[in-house]
Design a protein around this motif. Structure first.
Motif, mmCIF file in Angstrom:
data_model
loop_
_atom_site.group_PDB
_atom_site.id
_atom_site.type_symbol
_atom_site.label_atom_id
_atom_site.label_comp_id
_atom_site.label_asym_id
_atom_site.label_seq_id
_atom_site.Cartn_x
_atom_site.Cartn_y
_atom_site.Cartn_z
ATOM 1 N N SER A 1 0.844 -1.194 0.000
ATOM 2 C CA SER A 1 0.000 0.000 0.000
ATOM 3 C C SER A 1 0.881 1.247 0.000
ATOM 4 C CB SER A 1 -0.936 0.004 1.209
ATOM 5 O OG SER A 1 -0.205 0.001 2.412
ATOM 6 N N ASN B 1 -5.924 -5.800 -4.148
ATOM 7 C CA ASN B 1 -6.562 -4.511 -3.915
ATOM 8 C C ASN B 1 -5.700 -3.413 -4.531
ATOM 9 O OD1 ASN B 1 -7.779 -2.190 -3.015
ATOM 10 N ND2 ASN B 1 -7.464 -2.596 -0.849
ATOM 11 N N ILE C 1 -9.874 -5.438 -7.041
ATOM 12 C CA ILE C 1 -10.387 -4.072 -6.964
ATOM 13 C C ILE C 1 -9.364 -3.172 -7.632
ATOM 14 C CG2 ILE C 1 -11.079 -2.191 -5.423
ATOM 15 C CD1 ILE C 1 -11.574 -4.393 -3.277
ATOM 16 N N LYS D 1 -7.237 -0.418 -5.216
ATOM 17 C CA LYS D 1 -8.100 0.748 -5.038
ATOM 18 C C LYS D 1 -7.263 1.995 -4.763
ATOM 19 C CE LYS D 1 -12.140 2.471 -2.655
ATOM 20 N NZ LYS D 1 -13.139 2.248 -1.615
ATOM 21 N N GLY D 2 -7.583 3.053 -5.487
ATOM 22 C CA GLY D 2 -6.878 4.314 -5.311
ATOM 23 C C GLY D 2 -5.472 4.324 -5.903
ATOM 24 N N SER D 3 -5.121 3.266 -6.611
ATOM 25 C CA SER D 3 -3.793 3.190 -7.216
ATOM 26 C C SER D 3 -3.757 3.947 -8.527
ATOM 27 C CB SER D 3 -3.402 1.730 -7.474
ATOM 28 O OG SER D 3 -3.274 1.047 -6.257
ATOM 29 N N GLU E 1 -3.230 -0.868 -2.370
ATOM 30 C CA GLU E 1 -4.075 0.317 -2.261
ATOM 31 C C GLU E 1 -3.223 1.587 -2.220
ATOM 32 O OE1 GLU E 1 -7.836 2.102 0.278
ATOM 33 O OE2 GLU E 1 -7.090 0.095 0.710
ATOM 34 N N ASN F 1 -10.485 2.826 -9.416
ATOM 35 C CA ASN F 1 -11.709 3.568 -9.137
ATOM 36 C C ASN F 1 -12.664 2.818 -8.208
ATOM 37 O OD1 ASN F 1 -12.595 1.561 -10.806
ATOM 38 N ND2 ASN F 1 -13.411 2.902 -12.394
ATOM 39 N N GLY F 2 -12.271 1.641 -7.745
ATOM 40 C CA GLY F 2 -13.117 0.860 -6.853
ATOM 41 C C GLY F 2 -13.910 -0.228 -7.540
ATOM 42 N N ASP F 3 -13.863 -0.268 -8.896
ATOM 43 C CA ASP F 3 -14.529 -1.346 -9.620
ATOM 44 C C ASP F 3 -13.838 -2.671 -9.325
ATOM 45 O OD1 ASP F 3 -16.285 0.436 -10.786
ATOM 46 O OD2 ASP F 3 -15.261 0.492 -12.722
ATOM 47 N N ILE F 4 -14.607 -3.744 -9.413
ATOM 48 C CA ILE F 4 -14.036 -5.077 -9.223
ATOM 49 C C ILE F 4 -13.985 -5.773 -10.571
ATOM 50 C CG2 ILE F 4 -14.333 -7.340 -8.148
ATOM 51 C CD1 ILE F 4 -15.764 -5.918 -5.838
#
Length: 126
Positions: A53, A91, A112, A93-95, A73, A115-118
Motif C-alpha cells: 500500500s 486490492n 479491486i 483501489k486508489g492506485s 491500495e 476507481n473501486g470497480d471489481i
C-alpha cells in the motif's frame, strides 16, 4: 541485494529501493508499504499476500509477477511493465495505473482497481 536483505533494511527504516533487482524473489507476505520500488526488476517475483500500500512501483518490471491477495491500495504503478502478471484477489483501489497498456496479457481476477470497480475476470490484451 536479495529479498532477505531488502526486508532487513526495510525493517531498519530504509524505504528507497529504486532500481533494485529482485528477479524471482519470494516476497510473499512482506510488508513493503510506502517503499520506493520504482524501476525495480520484479520479474517473476512472488508478491502474494504482500502489503504494498502506498508503494511506488512506477516503471517497474512486473512481468510474470504474482500479486495474489496483495494490498496495493494507493500504490503508483504508472508505466509499469506487467506483461502476464497475475492480480488475483488483489486490492488496487486508489492506485495510479496510467499507461498500464504495456501490460499485455496481465490477468485480473476478483481484483479491486483504481476507481473501486471489481474486475471479476479480465485479461488486458495491450
Amino acid at each position: 541485494m536479495d529479498a532477505k536483505e531488502l526486508l532487513q533494511r526495510y525493517a531498519a527504516g530504509e524505504r528507497d529501493f529504486s532500481g533494485i533487482n529482485l528477479e524471482k524473489a519470494d516476497l510473499s507476505g512482506a510488508d513493503l508499504s510506502k517503499a520506493n520500488l520504482s524501476r525495480a526488476n520484479l520479474l517473476a517475483a512472488n508478491l502474494s499476500g504482500a502489503n504494498l500500500s502506498g508503494a511506488n512501483l512506477s516503471c517497474a518490471k512486473l512481468t510474470l509477477a504474482r500479486f495474489i491477495g496483495t494490498n496495493l491500495e494507493g500504490a503508483s504503478v504508472t508505466d509499469a511493465d506487467a506483461v502476464c502478471a497475475i492480480f488475483e484477489n488483489a486490492n488496487l483501489k486508489g492506485s495510479y495505473l496510467s499507461d498500464f497498456g504495456r501490460s499485455h496479457g496481465a490477468y485480473f481476477q476478483n481484483t479491486i482497481v483504481g476507481n473501486g470497480d471489481i474486475l471479476v475476470e479480465e485479461s488486458i490484451e495491450g
